[in-house]
Design a protein around this motif. Structure first.
Motif, PDB file in Angstrom:
ATOM      1  N   GLY A 196      46.603  74.188  44.410  1.00 41.51           N
ATOM      2  CA  GLY A 196      45.617  73.642  43.491  1.00 41.51           C
ATOM      3  C   GLY A 196      44.730  72.635  44.189  1.00 41.51           C
ATOM      4  N   ALA A 197      43.761  72.114  43.445  1.00 44.59           N
ATOM      5  CA  ALA A 197      42.797  71.163  43.975  1.00 44.59           C
ATOM      6  C   ALA A 197      43.113  69.752  43.496  1.00 44.59           C
ATOM      7  CB  ALA A 197      41.384  71.557  43.554  1.00 44.59           C
ATOM      8  N   GLN A 198      42.629  68.780  44.242  1.00 42.10           N
ATOM      9  CA  GLN A 198      42.854  67.380  43.896  1.00 42.10           C
ATOM     10  C   GLN A 198      41.829  66.843  42.896  1.00 42.10           C
ATOM     11  OE1 GLN A 198      43.150  64.983  47.459  1.00 42.10           O
ATOM     12  NE2 GLN A 198      44.344  66.551  48.509  1.00 42.10           N
ATOM     13  N   ASP A 199      40.849  67.656  42.554  1.00 40.52           N
ATOM     14  CA  ASP A 199      39.799  67.223  41.636  1.00 40.52           C
ATOM     15  C   ASP A 199      38.997  68.456  41.226  1.00 40.52           C
ATOM     16  OD1 ASP A 199      38.235  65.437  40.165  1.00 40.52           O
ATOM     17  OD2 ASP A 199      36.905  64.986  41.839  1.00 40.52           O
ATOM     18  N   LEU A 200      38.142  68.303  40.244  1.00 41.50           N
ATOM     19  CA  LEU A 200      37.190  69.349  39.887  1.00 41.50           C
ATOM     20  C   LEU A 200      36.058  68.721  39.118  1.00 41.50           C
ATOM     21  CD1 LEU A 200      38.359  71.625  36.916  1.00 41.50           C
ATOM     22  CD2 LEU A 200      39.130  69.272  37.268  1.00 41.50           C
ATOM     23  N   ALA A 201      34.954  69.448  38.997  1.00 45.16           N
ATOM     24  CA  ALA A 201      33.791  68.962  38.267  1.00 45.16           C
ATOM     25  C   ALA A 201      34.004  69.082  36.767  1.00 45.16           C
ATOM     26  CB  ALA A 201      32.549  69.751  38.677  1.00 45.16           C
ATOM     27  N   THR A 202      33.241  68.311  36.012  1.00 47.31           N
ATOM     28  CA  THR A 202      33.280  68.443  34.560  1.00 47.31           C
ATOM     29  C   THR A 202      32.529  69.685  34.093  1.00 47.31           C
ATOM     30  OG1 THR A 202      31.291  67.072  34.325  1.00 47.31           O
ATOM     31  CG2 THR A 202      33.428  65.942  34.230  1.00 47.31           C
ATOM     32  N   GLU A 203      31.601  70.183  34.924  1.00 44.43           N
ATOM     33  CA  GLU A 203      30.772  71.333  34.567  1.00 44.43           C
ATOM     34  C   GLU A 203      31.182  72.555  35.382  1.00 44.43           C
ATOM     35  OE1 GLU A 203      28.835  70.798  32.021  1.00 44.43           O
ATOM     36  OE2 GLU A 203      29.362  68.662  32.093  1.00 44.43           O
ATOM     37  N   ASP A 204      30.825  73.742  34.880  1.00 43.43           N
ATOM     38  CA  ASP A 204      31.230  74.984  35.542  1.00 43.43           C
ATOM     39  C   ASP A 204      30.191  75.524  36.515  1.00 43.43           C
ATOM     40  OD1 ASP A 204      33.526  74.816  34.083  1.00 43.43           O
ATOM     41  OD2 ASP A 204      32.942  76.308  32.589  1.00 43.43           O
ATOM     42  N   HIS A 205      28.915  75.169  36.349  1.00 41.41           N
ATOM     43  CA  HIS A 205      27.885  75.602  37.281  1.00 41.41           C
ATOM     44  C   HIS A 205      26.637  74.767  37.047  1.00 41.41           C
ATOM     45  CE1 HIS A 205      26.989  77.903  33.600  1.00 41.41           C
ATOM     46  NE2 HIS A 205      25.726  77.823  33.979  1.00 41.41           N
ATOM     47  N   GLY A 206      25.713  74.805  38.000  1.00 43.24           N
ATOM     48  CA  GLY A 206      24.458  74.096  37.814  1.00 43.24           C
ATOM     49  C   GLY A 206      24.126  73.162  38.955  1.00 43.24           C
TER      50      GLY A 206
END
Length: 275
Positions: free
Chosen positions: A68-78
């Motif tokens: 897994g990842a240590q973080d991710l964005a709040t949005e899915d694309h853009g």
């Protein structure tokens, strides 16, 4: 029925690319032969930094270890320069995404609104959020349980309003124990994790959720904990693959403790597990 003990490892930004891959290959060697993983006594996931995600998956191919990842964005694309979306993480094969770690809050100003949005982003993309909660200052176990459960309530309420809820892995990490020489006491850990488990099992949407402890967790702690704790979220003490093997050994020693959990709780956890 015995529910597996969950072990997670975050490498943070301690290891460079080459050392991370050396570590992953060594952990793969452990995972291919260790009986705790072979018989389902334990589950193991690792969270390397973003550039190492795909090569670590390659190194761990053929083993039961998840990535897994240590973080991710709040949005899915853009137009979000420098961000990595949950959609992209799912596409490359991630199973987990860590959200809400105290370092993200302290160093990058992430508050409850951002943490809840990232939790929702993970869930809508089919990732299991590793949702970090924990009191800032040392407090009595009952007080810490009240504060941490209130934090979890706030985050889940906001995340739920942004989309459907699902299984989460709650990582209880008291902020005062992160990076400390020793973890919180077993009594403290069990009291808080019991309260968190009660909150999770009260909501059918969260069936399959687990509660693990982090905060200077390492070898020697797991067997001191009772059935209220599903496992450990390991940091620097797992940088030696031999330490990972040692904690997996403890999972075998602890099997009888986990089996003592009330059967209805075990069924609820197993019914929705996606990790």
């Amino acid at each position: 029925m015995t529910t597996p003990t969950v072990l997670g490892v975050s490498l943070k930004m301690y290891l460079g690319h080459r050392r991370t891959l050396q570590w992953a290959h060594a952990v793969a060697d452990v995972a291919r032969t260790h009986p705790a993983l072979a018989d389902g006594t334990a589950e193991l996931f690792v969270l390397p930094s973003f550039p190492q995600l795909v090569p670590v998956m390659d190194a761990l191919a053929g083993t039961p270890v998840r990535v897994g990842a240590q973080d991710l964005a709040t949005e899915d694309h853009g137009p979000y320069t420098g961000e990595v979306s949950g959609a992209a993480l799912k596409e490359i094969g991630c199973r987990y995404a860590e959200v809400g770690h105290a370092e993200r809050r302290r160093l990058y100003g992430e508050g409850d609104t951002t943490v809840a949005a990232k939790t929702a982003a993970a869930l809508r993309n089919g990732l299991v959020p590793v949702l970090c909660v924990g009191e800032r200052d040392r407090a009595a176990p009952a007080v810490a349980a009240e504060r941490t459960t209130a934090e979890l309530d706030r985050l889940l309420a906001t995340a739920g309003a942004l989309g459907g809820l699902g299984p989460v892995t709650v990582a209880y990490e008291p902020q005062w124990a992160i990076g400390a020489p020793r973890p919180a006491t077993p009594e403290h850990i069990s009291t808080v994790c019991r309260a968190l488990r009660t909150r999770l099992t009260a909501d059918p949407r969260l069936a399959g959720s687990r509660v693990v402890y982090g905060g200077s967790a390492g070898p020697g702690l797991l067997t001191a904990l009772g059935a209220d704790v599903d496992g450990l979220f390991l940091g620097r003490f797992a940088h030696d693959p031999r330490a990972v093997a040692a904690v997996l050994d403890e999972c075998l020693d602890r099997k009888g403790v986990v089996s003592a959990r009330p059967q209805n709780a075990v069924s609820e956890i197993n019914s929705g597990r996606t990790g």
